[in-house]
Design a protein around this motif. Sequence first.
Motif, PDB file in Angstrom:
ATOM      1  N   ARG A   1      -3.146 -20.762 -25.922  1.00 19.25           N
ATOM      2  CA  ARG A   1      -2.140 -19.800 -25.466  1.00 19.25           C
ATOM      3  C   ARG A   1      -0.893 -19.800 -26.335  1.00 19.25           C
ATOM      4  O   ARG A   1      -0.540 -20.795 -26.945  1.00 19.25           O
TER       5      ARG A   1
ATOM      6  N   ASP B   1      -4.133 -25.243 -25.545  1.00 20.09           N
ATOM      7  CA  ASP B   1      -5.285 -24.486 -25.035  1.00 20.09           C
ATOM      8  C   ASP B   1      -5.417 -23.073 -25.624  1.00 20.09           C
ATOM      9  O   ASP B   1      -6.084 -22.232 -25.061  1.00 20.09           O
TER      10      ASP B   1
ATOM     11  N   GLY C   1      -3.483 -26.824 -19.790  1.00 22.29           N
ATOM     12  CA  GLY C   1      -2.915 -26.769 -21.123  1.00 22.29           C
ATOM     13  C   GLY C   1      -1.396 -26.711 -21.075  1.00 22.29           C
ATOM     14  O   GLY C   1      -0.812 -26.141 -20.155  1.00 22.29           O
TER      15      GLY C   1
ATOM     16  N   ARG D   1      -5.093 -25.329 -30.597  1.00 21.47           N
ATOM     17  CA  ARG D   1      -5.986 -26.075 -29.708  1.00 21.47           C
ATOM     18  C   ARG D   1      -6.063 -27.523 -30.161  1.00 21.47           C
ATOM     19  O   ARG D   1      -5.978 -27.812 -31.336  1.00 21.47           O
TER      20      ARG D   1
ATOM     21  N   ARG E   1      -2.330 -31.141 -24.040  1.00 20.61           N
ATOM     22  CA  ARG E   1      -3.516 -30.454 -24.553  1.00 20.61           C
ATOM     23  C   ARG E   1      -3.124 -29.013 -24.863  1.00 20.61           C
ATOM     24  O   ARG E   1      -2.628 -28.287 -24.004  1.00 20.61           O
TER      25      ARG E   1
END
Length: 103
Positions: A38, A36, A16, A90, A34
């Motif tokens: 976080r 993710d 990510g 996301r 991408r």
Amino acid sequence: MTVVDTRSTAAELPGGWSSFVLGQVGSTELKVLRMDGRVLEAESHDAAEALMVMDGALHLMAGGIEVEVRAGEMYIVAAGVEHAVLPGSRGTLVIIEHSSNAP
């Protein structure tokens, strides 16, 4: 140039928030990554950048304002504006920004 599947390209990245340059037009780079989930710390840039969500959602704090950018939407962060990624972002993100490596 061939057709690029941004979602597949992002899915194949090693992790990510690891971006891949899809191409360059003049001094502008198009990158895919991408998201993710976080959090990413605040940053700012000397030039504006466009954040285009291909699928999923980006949760952003930009200039002290919380912004949600959903699939098919784009948000332009003005030059010098501090912005940070909030929890829960996301999906696939395309970043359009000035390249310091421009010819």
